[in-house]
Design a protein around this motif. Structure first.
Motif, short mmCIF file in Angstrom:
data_model
loop_
_atom_site.label_atom_id
_atom_site.label_comp_id
_atom_site.label_asym_id
_atom_site.label_seq_id
_atom_site.Cartn_x
_atom_site.Cartn_y
_atom_site.Cartn_z
N GLU A 7 66.83 69.69 54.76
CA GLU A 7 65.60 70.34 55.23
C GLU A 7 64.44 69.35 55.36
OE1 GLU A 7 64.60 73.45 52.38
OE2 GLU A 7 65.01 72.09 50.73
N TRP A 8 64.34 68.39 54.41
CA TRP A 8 63.28 67.38 54.50
C TRP A 8 63.53 66.46 55.70
CZ3 TRP A 8 58.54 66.18 53.75
CH2 TRP A 8 58.12 64.86 53.95
N LEU A 9 64.76 66.01 55.87
CA LEU A 9 65.07 65.09 56.96
C LEU A 9 64.78 65.72 58.32
CD1 LEU A 9 68.31 63.45 55.53
CD2 LEU A 9 65.98 62.52 55.55
N GLN A 10 64.99 67.03 58.45
CA GLN A 10 64.70 67.72 59.71
C GLN A 10 63.18 67.78 59.98
OE1 GLN A 10 66.70 71.48 59.09
NE2 GLN A 10 68.57 70.76 60.09
N VAL A 11 62.40 68.16 58.97
CA VAL A 11 60.95 68.25 59.18
C VAL A 11 60.35 66.86 59.35
CG1 VAL A 11 60.10 68.28 56.79
CG2 VAL A 11 58.89 69.55 58.54
N ILE B 85 58.08 62.75 65.61
CA ILE B 85 57.99 63.05 67.05
C ILE B 85 56.59 63.53 67.40
CG2 ILE B 85 58.81 64.60 68.87
CD1 ILE B 85 61.62 64.39 67.49
N ARG B 86 56.06 64.45 66.62
CA ARG B 86 54.70 64.97 66.88
C ARG B 86 53.67 63.84 66.87
NH1 ARG B 86 52.13 67.78 62.00
NH2 ARG B 86 51.94 65.58 61.47
N ASP B 87 53.82 62.90 65.92
CA ASP B 87 52.85 61.81 65.76
C ASP B 87 53.16 60.61 66.65
OD1 ASP B 87 51.67 63.42 63.85
OD2 ASP B 87 52.57 62.36 62.15
N ASN B 88 54.17 60.72 67.52
CA ASN B 88 54.58 59.63 68.41
C ASN B 88 54.89 58.34 67.65
OD1 ASN B 88 54.35 61.08 70.87
ND2 ASN B 88 52.12 60.84 70.76
N GLY B 89 55.33 58.46 66.41
CA GLY B 89 55.66 57.29 65.61
C GLY B 89 54.46 56.41 65.32
N CYS B 90 53.27 57.01 65.31
CA CYS B 90 52.03 56.24 65.10
C CYS B 90 51.42 56.52 63.73
CB CYS B 90 51.01 56.59 66.18
SG CYS B 90 51.51 56.06 67.83
N GLU C 259 56.16 72.20 40.83
CA GLU C 259 56.24 73.62 41.20
C GLU C 259 56.47 73.78 42.70
OE1 GLU C 259 53.79 72.39 39.10
OE2 GLU C 259 54.86 73.16 37.35
N ASP C 260 55.84 72.92 43.51
CA ASP C 260 56.05 72.98 44.96
C ASP C 260 57.53 72.78 45.29
OD1 ASP C 260 53.35 73.40 45.86
OD2 ASP C 260 52.94 71.29 45.41
N ILE C 261 58.17 71.86 44.59
CA ILE C 261 59.59 71.60 44.84
C ILE C 261 60.45 72.75 44.32
CG2 ILE C 261 61.55 70.10 44.27
CD1 ILE C 261 59.61 67.73 44.51
N TYR C 262 60.20 73.20 43.09
CA TYR C 262 60.98 74.30 42.52
C TYR C 262 60.86 75.57 43.37
CZ TYR C 262 61.78 71.88 38.05
OH TYR C 262 62.17 71.00 37.09
N ASP C 263 59.63 75.89 43.80
CA ASP C 263 59.36 77.14 44.51
C ASP C 263 59.45 77.02 46.03
OD1 ASP C 263 58.93 78.20 41.98
OD2 ASP C 263 56.73 77.99 42.12
N ARG C 264 59.66 75.78 46.51
CA ARG C 264 59.69 75.52 47.96
C ARG C 264 58.45 76.13 48.64
NH1 ARG C 264 63.05 71.91 46.88
NH2 ARG C 264 64.91 71.59 48.11
N THR C 265 57.28 75.76 48.12
CA THR C 265 56.02 76.30 48.65
C THR C 265 55.79 75.80 50.07
OG1 THR C 265 54.64 74.47 47.87
CG2 THR C 265 55.00 76.31 46.33
N GLY C 266 54.82 76.42 50.73
CA GLY C 266 54.48 76.07 52.11
C GLY C 266 53.99 74.65 52.29
N TYR C 267 53.49 74.03 51.23
CA TYR C 267 52.99 72.66 51.35
C TYR C 267 54.12 71.65 51.52
CZ TYR C 267 48.64 74.62 49.65
OH TYR C 267 47.51 75.36 49.51
N LEU C 268 55.31 72.03 51.14
CA LEU C 268 56.42 71.10 51.07
C LEU C 268 57.00 70.72 52.44
CD1 LEU C 268 57.70 69.84 48.57
CD2 LEU C 268 59.44 71.62 48.67
N LEU C 269 57.23 71.69 53.29
CA LEU C 269 57.96 71.47 54.54
C LEU C 269 57.20 71.87 55.80
CD1 LEU C 269 61.41 72.71 53.25
CD2 LEU C 269 60.82 70.35 53.84
N ASN C 270 55.96 72.22 55.68
CA ASN C 270 55.17 72.65 56.83
C ASN C 270 54.50 71.43 57.46
OD1 ASN C 270 53.27 73.70 58.61
ND2 ASN C 270 52.81 75.45 57.29
N PRO C 271 54.80 71.12 58.73
CA PRO C 271 54.18 69.97 59.39
C PRO C 271 52.65 69.99 59.37
CG PRO C 271 56.01 70.76 60.70
CD PRO C 271 55.79 71.77 59.59
N GLU C 272 52.07 71.15 59.17
CA GLU C 272 50.60 71.27 59.08
C GLU C 272 50.05 70.50 57.89
OE1 GLU C 272 46.76 72.61 60.18
OE2 GLU C 272 48.62 72.36 61.26
#
Length: 144
Positions: A50-54, A60-65, A89-102
């Motif tokens: 899941e991390w490697l995908q995000v 790609i979004r950042d154009n490698g910059c 806790e972010d890792i245990y709970d898979r919170t939105g901060y972990l994998l959200n490109p935002e």
């Protein structure tokens, strides 16, 4: 103490590398570890599918910059920085901060370390120098 949540959308309105760096700067102290003895948690997370995908999506979004700024192409390893520091806790709970490109941005190791521990003089002095033809070959300069 109020914690300000920073976002990619807000940061992307900042046009210069220096403005983005100041927005992201954490003013951390060298030697203070986020995970301590539980470092295996984030190390395992950073190898997950899941991390490697995000991670790929963010690059790609950042154009490698670096910090997503055109003209600051990363010619080496690209790190993906969590704009808001993550916790166990972010890792245990898979919170939105972990994998959200935002909440993620592409960086170099130098920029990443400067965000956490350094200051902009670590790289801005080098990046803000205006280059000219033959500027590294003093014997080829015209005039003088």
């Amino acid at each position: 103490m109020t914690i300000s949540i920073r976002t990619y959308s807000e940061m992307s309105r900042l046009r210069t590398f220096e403005e983005r760096f100041k927005y992201l700067k954490l003013d951390g102290a060298v030697g203070i570890e986020t995970f301590g003895f539980d470092r295996y948690l984030n190390q395992a997370f950073y190898k997950s599918k899941e991390w490697l995908q995000v991670r790929r999506q963010v690059i790609i979004r950042d154009n490698g910059c670096d910090l997503g700024i055109d003209g600051y192409e990363i010619h080496g390893k690209i790190l993906i920085h969590h704009i808001n520091p993550i916790t166990q806790e972010d890792i245990y709970d898979r919170t939105g901060y972990l994998l959200n490109p935002e909440f993620l941005i592409s960086t170099t190791l130098t920029t990443h370390n400067a965000i956490h521990y350094g200051d902009e003089t670590l790289f801005i002095q080098c990046s803000s120098t205006e280059r000219s033809k033959n500027d590294t070959c003093p014997w080829r300069h015209n005039g003088g």
